[in-house]
Design an enzyme around this catalytic site. Structure first.
Site, PDB file in Angstrom:
ATOM      1  N   ASN A  28     -11.379  62.846  29.058  1.00  0.00           N
ATOM      2  CA  ASN A  28     -10.655  61.581  29.200  1.00  0.00           C
ATOM      3  C   ASN A  28     -10.900  60.792  27.908  1.00  0.00           C
ATOM      4  OD1 ASN A  28      -9.730  59.045  29.802  1.00  0.00           O
ATOM      5  ND2 ASN A  28     -10.790  58.890  31.766  1.00  0.00           N
ATOM      6  N   ARG A 102      -6.954  63.970  30.676  1.00  0.00           N
ATOM      7  CA  ARG A 102      -6.291  62.839  31.305  1.00  0.00           C
ATOM      8  C   ARG A 102      -5.303  62.297  30.280  1.00  0.00           C
ATOM      9  NH1 ARG A 102      -7.985  56.640  31.680  1.00  0.00           N
ATOM     10  NH2 ARG A 102      -6.236  55.969  32.942  1.00  0.00           N
ATOM     11  N   HIS A 191      -2.693  55.097  36.830  1.00  0.00           N
ATOM     12  CA  HIS A 191      -3.766  55.471  37.768  1.00  0.00           C
ATOM     13  C   HIS A 191      -3.284  56.532  38.763  1.00  0.00           C
ATOM     14  CE1 HIS A 191      -5.729  51.228  37.294  1.00  0.00           C
ATOM     15  NE2 HIS A 191      -6.350  52.101  36.498  1.00  0.00           N
ATOM     16  N   ARG A 251      -7.110  41.733  32.283  1.00  0.00           N
ATOM     17  CA  ARG A 251      -5.636  41.689  32.234  1.00  0.00           C
ATOM     18  C   ARG A 251      -5.099  40.726  33.287  1.00  0.00           C
ATOM     19  NH1 ARG A 251      -4.622  48.066  32.447  1.00  0.00           N
ATOM     20  NH2 ARG A 251      -6.867  48.214  32.254  1.00  0.00           N
ATOM     21  N   GLU A 396     -11.318  61.202  39.762  1.00  0.00           N
ATOM     22  CA  GLU A 396     -10.204  61.610  38.906  1.00  0.00           C
ATOM     23  C   GLU A 396     -10.508  62.911  38.179  1.00  0.00           C
ATOM     24  OE1 GLU A 396     -10.453  57.440  37.738  1.00  0.00           O
ATOM     25  OE2 GLU A 396      -8.317  57.539  37.266  1.00  0.00           O
TER      26      GLU A 396
END
Ligand code: ADP
Length: 411
Positions: A28, A102, A191, A251, A396
């Protein structure tokens, strides 16, 4: 390794290679970090690590060996390429048979994991405009493996792929058609790997009849929610970029689209300034004025810090409001699944979110909710609840390893 900053740790970690049978390496690669996991074919064993502070002189790899031993390796100059080379050196002895990356933005073309070839690599690079922080780092990861192990097959699992099942009513923006047709301006969602993993897991764990409809709330530093019906994403909170939707650590999530022009006119801010403000200085950090880390904000709120209290209230209100609206996408509403650092650990935030959705007939067991922290998996609705409530720790890496093996026909 002569640049180890922890010379007491040994790099000879192979106490028993046999438990890591036919492992897949999951990479990732982000803008300032590289997370990696080497996962055995049966998913029971893994080696993990993290290269952090890339781009800075303080860059280092934190590696946890198979025997649990910790190792730290400095990356002089902090270059991505050097960090990747060191990671590959560390893992070489385990003879991984495939690499799964990823990928963040796969645009419109990829609705499932894809084996890397020249075209895929050039697409990852081309889509830089939609994910400027992530796609270039993904491309570097692919090229580093290609350079050292040209014969090992690689796969990219895009964050956007799971959401390619969204119908146009969910993925189009109400703006002129040409922008969609010529510029591919649409909602993509992110996601996806996490939403896919936890919704699939919920479907395995529940006794509810098929097909099920889940709202999955991935609440970490980045936050998004998805409506998943019969294993397919039907709508999600993030859009063209990972800024749309929920309030996050730094964010803003949704704001009035006229904010940019207003701030330009009123304060003379440039588009770049506004973009930076919305991505890096907003969310929990912007409202609390303290931190993007919910633990810090919760502690301050407990001590009576008003802005911290407001940040937590706003976070929960916006998640609840989004989940309520996303429920409209589901033909059937089986339950809500919480995941991510906040979703898996903050029972008080889960309770606040569910209280926002008070018209839905949702009822939960407060003690069960409190017990589901620190990686625990389970459900916490009470008998009279209209829907199921689950906490499912996301994985993940495992999902990427699985999709990599499937794509290569190794399963
Ligand atoms: P990322 O999106 O970077 O993978 P994580 O999923 O690790 O992030 O989530 C990070 C968030 O989870 C942070 O806001 C952190 O404060 C929060 N978190 C982690 N543990 C706890 C906890 N015990 N209580 C409350 N919040 C927590």
């Amino acid at each position: 390794m002569n640049d180890s900053v922890n010379p007491s740790a040994s790099s000879d970690e192979n106490s028993d290679n046999s438990v890591l049978t036919n492992p897949t390496l999951v990479l990732n690669c982000g803008s300032s970090s590289i997370k990696y996991a080497l996962i055995s074919e049966d998913e029971s064993t893994r080696i993990t690590g993290l290269a952090e502070n890339l781009g800075l002189d303080t860059a280092r790899i934190k590696h946890t060996a198979l025997n649990g031993e910790k190792l730290e390796i400095a990356i002089p100059g902090g270059r991505h390429k050097l960090a990747l080379q060191k990671v590959l050196e560390l893992l070489e002895q385990y003879h991984f048979i495939a690499v799964g990356h990823r990928g963040v933005h796969g645009g419109r073309e990829y609705s499932e994991a894809v084996k890397v070839n020249d075209h895929v690599l050039s697409e990852v690079k081309r889509l830089k405009s939609l994910a400027p922080l992530h796609n270039p780092a993904n491309a570097l990861g692919i090229e580093a493996v290609q350079a050292i192990y040209p014969d090992i097959p690689q796969v990219v699992v895009f964050d956007t792929a799971f959401h390619q099942t969204m119908p146009p009513v969910a993925y189009r923006y109400p703006i002129p058609k040409a922008l969609y047709e010529e510029e591919k301006i649409r909602r993509y969602g992110f996601h996806g790997t996490s939403h896919a993993y936890v919704s699939e897991r919920a479907s395995q764990l529940t006794e509810a009849n098929d097909p099920q409809g889940w709202l999955t709330a991935h609440l970490g530093n980045g936050c998004s929610a998805t409506a998943v019906y019969d294993g397919k994403s039907l709508d999600t909170s993030m859009g063209l970029t990972p800024l749309e939707g929920l309030m996050m650590g730094t964010r803003s999530g949704d704001v009035d689209p006229s904010l940019h022009i207003h701030l330009k006119r009123q304060l003379g801010m440039s588009l770049e300034d506004v973009d930076k403000m919305l991505n890096s200085e907003s969310g929990l950090l912007g409202i609390s004025g303290l931190s993007n880390d919910l633990r810090t904000v919760e502690q301050a709120a407990n001590e009576g810090h008003k802005d911290a209290e407001l940040a937590i209230e706003m976070f929960a209100y916006r998640v609840g409001k989004y989940l309520a609206s996303l429920s409209c996408a589901l033909p059937e509403f089986t339950g809500i699944v919480f995941t991510g650092g906040i979703g898996e650990n903050s029972a008080t935030t889960r309770a606040r979110i569910l209280n926002v959705m008070r018209h839905f007939g949702i009822a939960f067991d407060a003690d069960k909710n409190k017990s589901l922290v620190g990686g625990a998996e389970g459900r916490f609705e009470s008998d009279d609840s209209s829907i199921e409530l689950w906490v499912i720790p996301t994985d993940e890496e495992c999902q990427i390893a699985k999709e990599t093996r499937q794509t290569l026909g190794l399963d």
